[in-house]
Motif scaffolding. Structure first.
Motif, PDB file in Angstrom:
ATOM      1  N   LYS A  95       0.809  -1.242  -0.086  1.00 30.41           N
ATOM      2  CA  LYS A  95       0.148  -0.023  -0.102  1.00 30.41           C
ATOM      3  C   LYS A  95       0.956   1.367  -0.074  1.00 30.41           C
ATOM      4  O   LYS A  95       0.364   2.464  -0.420  1.00 30.41           O
ATOM      5  CB  LYS A  95      -0.745   0.162   1.146  1.00 30.41           C
ATOM      6  CG  LYS A  95      -2.139  -0.916   1.152  1.00 30.41           C
ATOM      7  CD  LYS A  95      -2.871  -1.067   2.158  1.00 30.41           C
ATOM      8  CE  LYS A  95      -3.977  -2.084   2.058  1.00 30.41           C
ATOM      9  NZ  LYS A  95      -4.506  -2.591   3.348  1.00 30.41           N
ATOM     10  N   ALA A  96       2.148   1.230   0.406  1.00 28.99           N
ATOM     11  CA  ALA A  96       3.110   2.279   0.397  1.00 28.99           C
ATOM     12  C   ALA A  96       4.071   2.040  -0.726  1.00 28.99           C
ATOM     13  O   ALA A  96       5.097   2.750  -0.520  1.00 28.99           O
ATOM     14  CB  ALA A  96       3.673   2.505   1.777  1.00 28.99           C
ATOM     15  N   LEU A  97       4.085   1.263  -1.663  1.00 30.84           N
ATOM     16  CA  LEU A  97       4.865   1.071  -2.736  1.00 30.84           C
ATOM     17  C   LEU A  97       6.132   0.887  -1.975  1.00 30.84           C
ATOM     18  O   LEU A  97       7.283   1.137  -2.504  1.00 30.84           O
ATOM     19  CB  LEU A  97       5.066   2.247  -3.587  1.00 30.84           C
ATOM     20  CG  LEU A  97       3.799   2.643  -4.371  1.00 30.84           C
ATOM     21  CD1 LEU A  97       4.195   3.892  -5.439  1.00 30.84           C
ATOM     22  CD2 LEU A  97       3.211   1.489  -5.147  1.00 30.84           C
ATOM     23  N   ASN A  98       6.135  -0.065  -0.961  1.00 33.53           N
ATOM     24  CA  ASN A  98       7.252  -0.514  -0.306  1.00 33.53           C
ATOM     25  C   ASN A  98       8.136   0.584   0.320  1.00 33.53           C
ATOM     26  O   ASN A  98       9.463   0.466   0.243  1.00 33.53           O
ATOM     27  CB  ASN A  98       8.154  -1.381  -1.317  1.00 33.53           C
ATOM     28  CG  ASN A  98       7.550  -2.639  -1.633  1.00 33.53           C
ATOM     29  OD1 ASN A  98       6.766  -3.239  -0.557  1.00 33.53           O
ATOM     30  ND2 ASN A  98       7.805  -3.363  -2.689  1.00 33.53           N
ATOM     31  N   ALA A  99       7.617   1.835   0.523  1.00 35.51           N
ATOM     32  CA  ALA A  99       8.418   2.696   1.482  1.00 35.51           C
ATOM     33  C   ALA A  99       9.358   2.303   2.316  1.00 35.51           C
ATOM     34  O   ALA A  99       8.649   1.455   3.197  1.00 35.51           O
ATOM     35  CB  ALA A  99       7.540   3.985   1.788  1.00 35.51           C
ATOM     36  N   LEU A 100      10.382   2.738   2.317  1.00 34.93           N
ATOM     37  CA  LEU A 100      11.586   2.122   3.540  1.00 34.93           C
ATOM     38  C   LEU A 100      11.123   2.693   4.746  1.00 34.93           C
ATOM     39  O   LEU A 100      11.561   3.573   5.511  1.00 34.93           O
ATOM     40  CB  LEU A 100      12.688   2.354   3.039  1.00 34.93           C
ATOM     41  CG  LEU A 100      12.990   1.821   1.654  1.00 34.93           C
ATOM     42  CD1 LEU A 100      14.344   2.288   1.280  1.00 34.93           C
ATOM     43  CD2 LEU A 100      13.133   0.367   1.460  1.00 34.93           C
ATOM     44  N   SER A 101      10.096   2.174   5.750  1.00 34.67           N
ATOM     45  CA  SER A 101       9.694   2.764   7.151  1.00 34.67           C
ATOM     46  C   SER A 101      10.871   1.856   7.815  1.00 34.67           C
ATOM     47  O   SER A 101      11.851   1.387   7.397  1.00 34.67           O
ATOM     48  CB  SER A 101       8.475   2.025   7.288  1.00 34.67           C
ATOM     49  OG  SER A 101       8.561   0.685   7.412  1.00 34.67           O
ATOM     50  N   ASP A 102      11.062   2.760   9.049  1.00 30.62           N
ATOM     51  CA  ASP A 102      12.113   2.367  10.053  1.00 30.62           C
ATOM     52  C   ASP A 102      11.675   0.915  10.284  1.00 30.62           C
ATOM     53  O   ASP A 102      13.037   0.106  10.386  1.00 30.62           O
ATOM     54  CB  ASP A 102      11.702   3.139  11.543  1.00 30.62           C
ATOM     55  CG  ASP A 102      13.129   3.065  12.023  1.00 30.62           C
ATOM     56  OD1 ASP A 102      14.177   3.391  11.608  1.00 30.62           O
ATOM     57  OD2 ASP A 102      13.053   2.807  13.468  1.00 30.62           O
TER      58      ASP A 102
ATOM     59  N   ALA B  79       9.572   2.876  -3.240  1.00 28.69           N
ATOM     60  CA  ALA B  79       9.385   4.128  -3.726  1.00 28.69           C
ATOM     61  C   ALA B  79      10.036   5.341  -2.750  1.00 28.69           C
ATOM     62  O   ALA B  79       9.733   6.536  -2.798  1.00 28.69           O
ATOM     63  CB  ALA B  79       7.725   4.656  -4.030  1.00 28.69           C
ATOM     64  N   GLY B  80      11.058   4.836  -2.041  1.00 19.87           N
ATOM     65  CA  GLY B  80      11.999   5.730  -1.407  1.00 19.87           C
ATOM     66  C   GLY B  80      11.653   5.516   0.221  1.00 19.87           C
ATOM     67  O   GLY B  80      11.168   4.699   0.641  1.00 19.87           O
ATOM     68  N   ALA B  81      12.325   6.230   1.008  1.00 22.47           N
ATOM     69  CA  ALA B  81      12.098   6.347   2.605  1.00 22.47           C
ATOM     70  C   ALA B  81      10.862   6.931   2.814  1.00 22.47           C
ATOM     71  O   ALA B  81      10.007   7.320   1.840  1.00 22.47           O
ATOM     72  CB  ALA B  81      13.065   7.346   3.116  1.00 22.47           C
ATOM     73  N   ASP B  82      10.027   6.355   3.873  1.00 26.08           N
ATOM     74  CA  ASP B  82       8.737   6.736   4.260  1.00 26.08           C
ATOM     75  C   ASP B  82       8.509   8.022   4.462  1.00 26.08           C
ATOM     76  O   ASP B  82       8.899   8.426   5.538  1.00 26.08           O
ATOM     77  CB  ASP B  82       8.281   5.718   5.346  1.00 26.08           C
ATOM     78  CG  ASP B  82       6.836   6.122   5.582  1.00 26.08           C
ATOM     79  OD1 ASP B  82       6.078   7.137   5.256  1.00 26.08           O
ATOM     80  OD2 ASP B  82       6.029   4.864   5.494  1.00 26.08           O
ATOM     81  N   ILE B  83       7.949   8.913   3.420  1.00 32.07           N
ATOM     82  CA  ILE B  83       7.966  10.358   3.721  1.00 32.07           C
ATOM     83  C   ILE B  83       7.025  10.754   4.614  1.00 32.07           C
ATOM     84  O   ILE B  83       7.379  11.657   5.481  1.00 32.07           O
ATOM     85  CB  ILE B  83       7.204  11.016   2.169  1.00 32.07           C
ATOM     86  CG1 ILE B  83       8.389  10.551   1.259  1.00 32.07           C
ATOM     87  CG2 ILE B  83       7.024  12.610   2.548  1.00 32.07           C
ATOM     88  CD1 ILE B  83       7.852  10.965  -0.058  1.00 32.07           C
ATOM     89  N   LYS B  84       6.187   9.864   5.021  1.00 33.81           N
ATOM     90  CA  LYS B  84       5.040  10.242   6.003  1.00 33.81           C
ATOM     91  C   LYS B  84       5.690  10.230   7.371  1.00 33.81           C
ATOM     92  O   LYS B  84       5.488  10.814   8.409  1.00 33.81           O
ATOM     93  CB  LYS B  84       3.829   9.450   6.028  1.00 33.81           C
ATOM     94  CG  LYS B  84       3.072   9.811   4.792  1.00 33.81           C
ATOM     95  CD  LYS B  84       1.870   8.445   4.186  1.00 33.81           C
ATOM     96  CE  LYS B  84       1.512   9.075   2.940  1.00 33.81           C
ATOM     97  NZ  LYS B  84       0.665   7.842   2.360  1.00 33.81           N
TER      98      LYS B  84
ATOM     99  N   THR C 216       7.744  14.795  10.107  1.00 31.54           N
ATOM    100  CA  THR C 216       8.005  15.792  11.145  1.00 31.54           C
ATOM    101  C   THR C 216       9.255  15.272  12.244  1.00 31.54           C
ATOM    102  O   THR C 216       9.166  15.963  13.217  1.00 31.54           O
ATOM    103  CB  THR C 216       6.705  15.146  11.904  1.00 31.54           C
ATOM    104  OG1 THR C 216       6.748  13.979  12.446  1.00 31.54           O
ATOM    105  CG2 THR C 216       5.256  15.466  11.494  1.00 31.54           C
ATOM    106  N   LYS C 217      10.063  14.943  11.493  1.00 34.91           N
ATOM    107  CA  LYS C 217      11.376  14.590  12.225  1.00 34.91           C
ATOM    108  C   LYS C 217      12.060  16.185  12.448  1.00 34.91           C
ATOM    109  O   LYS C 217      12.067  17.016  11.408  1.00 34.91           O
ATOM    110  CB  LYS C 217      12.272  13.613  11.307  1.00 34.91           C
ATOM    111  CG  LYS C 217      12.293  12.243  11.812  1.00 34.91           C
ATOM    112  CD  LYS C 217      13.272  11.450  11.310  1.00 34.91           C
ATOM    113  CE  LYS C 217      12.787   9.961  11.094  1.00 34.91           C
ATOM    114  NZ  LYS C 217      12.589   9.424  12.261  1.00 34.91           N
TER     115      LYS C 217
END
Ligand code: CO8
Length: 257
Positions: free
Chosen positions: A23-30, A63-68, A72-73
């Motif tokens: 659902k997040a195009l494999n965004a790289l969450s922590d 699709a990148g690091a998890d922008i969401k 707020t970091k």
């Protein structure tokens, strides 16, 4: 191994790690990067595994690091958690890691693929460093690895404009080892991994380490490093076995530890 954001499986001596946040195009969450590190720890410790394939979905490698998650970091949070350093685990892996990329490999996704030993790309793959459009720049090695792989001009253009390149352009530029039809990507990556995993594990490890020295050392130091390692190989049973098998016209049986 059971994870939430990646899926793993093994076939013979090859491990497959699939990024799995569709659902997040494999965004790289922590969490994803932590789980990826744990999977690599386990496969690296397992003598039954000789090579690893890292892949995503048909639509996106990542699709990148998890922008969401990053939005707020603050500076001190980012500095203290050093969250971009998690990709180092991939580059530090002593077993070969092949990135099998279809669809988007953007930002941290492109950087993750570049941290692998080589990239096999589907003809649908698209690579880019769009961080500039978000008010940041690459932070998982992109300014360094992309520049080494494709040269200063193209790296500068991609990083300063955020332009994506397709698989054919990526191959011409030296970012990917080979482009294959999308429906053959996984088979080709697994076949390459199987081939590597069947060779002598210590020799594969030393060959990988020696190629990596090319990015760290001067030519003279690198050649000296290579020569020492090359001569040391004549102290291994695998060198004796490989050459005896050639002479005796049979398949060699290499050490897989
Ligand atoms: N982070 C979080 N969520 C994402 C990301 C992302 N990088 N990319 C896509 N998604 C989500 C979308 O928000 C969307 O979710 P929702 O349905 O809840 O709105 C879902 O995935 C599907 O995405 P789209 O609807 O946008 O799909 P499209 O097919 O229309 O577009 C694109 C695909 C072009 C790939 C588009 O999603 C896009 O532009 N994504 C962002 C690409 C990007 O800018 N990547 C760089 C991120 S920054 C970075 O990687 C920095 C790395 C350095 C630090 C690393 C530390 C770990």
């Amino acid at each position: 191994m059971l994870f939430d954001t990646i899926a793993t499986e093994t076939t013979g001596r090859v491990a497959l790690i699939r990024l799995d946040r569709p659902k997040a195009l494999n965004a790289l969450s922590d969490q994803l990067l932590t789980e990826l590190g744990k999977a690599l720890d386990a496969f690296e410790a397992n003598d039954g595994i000789g090579a690893i394939v890292l892949t995503g979905s048909e639509k996106a490698f990542a699709a990148g690091a998890d922008i969401k998650e990053m939005a707020t970091k603050g500076f001190v949070d980012a500095l203290n958690s050093d969250f971009a350093a998690k990709v180092d685990r991939v580059a530090r892996c002593r077993k070969p890691v092949i990135a099998a990329v279809a669809g988007f490999a953007l930002g941290g996704g492109c950087e993750l693929a570049m941290a692998c030993d080589f990239i096999l790309a589907a003809d649908t793959a698209r690579f880019g460093q769009p961080e500039i459009t978000l008010g940041i720049m690459p932070g998982m090695g992109g300014t360094q690895r992309l520049t080494r792989l494709v040269g200063r001009a193209k790296a500068m253009e991609m990083i300063l404009t955020g332009r994506m390149i397709d698989a054919a352009e990526a191959e011409r530029a030296g970012l990917v080892a080979r482009v294959v039809p999308a429906d053959k990507l996984l088979d080709e990556a697994l076949a390459a991994a199987e081939k590597i995993a069947d060779f002598s594990a210590p020799i594969v490890r030393l060959a990988k380490e020696s190629v990596n020295q090319a990015e760290e050392m001067s030519l003279a130091d690198g050649i000296r490093f290579e020569r020492r390692v090359f001569y040391a190989m004549f102290a291994t049973e695998d060198q004796k076995e490989g050459m005896a098998a050639f002479t005796e016209k049979r398949t060699p049986h290499f050490n897989h530890r």
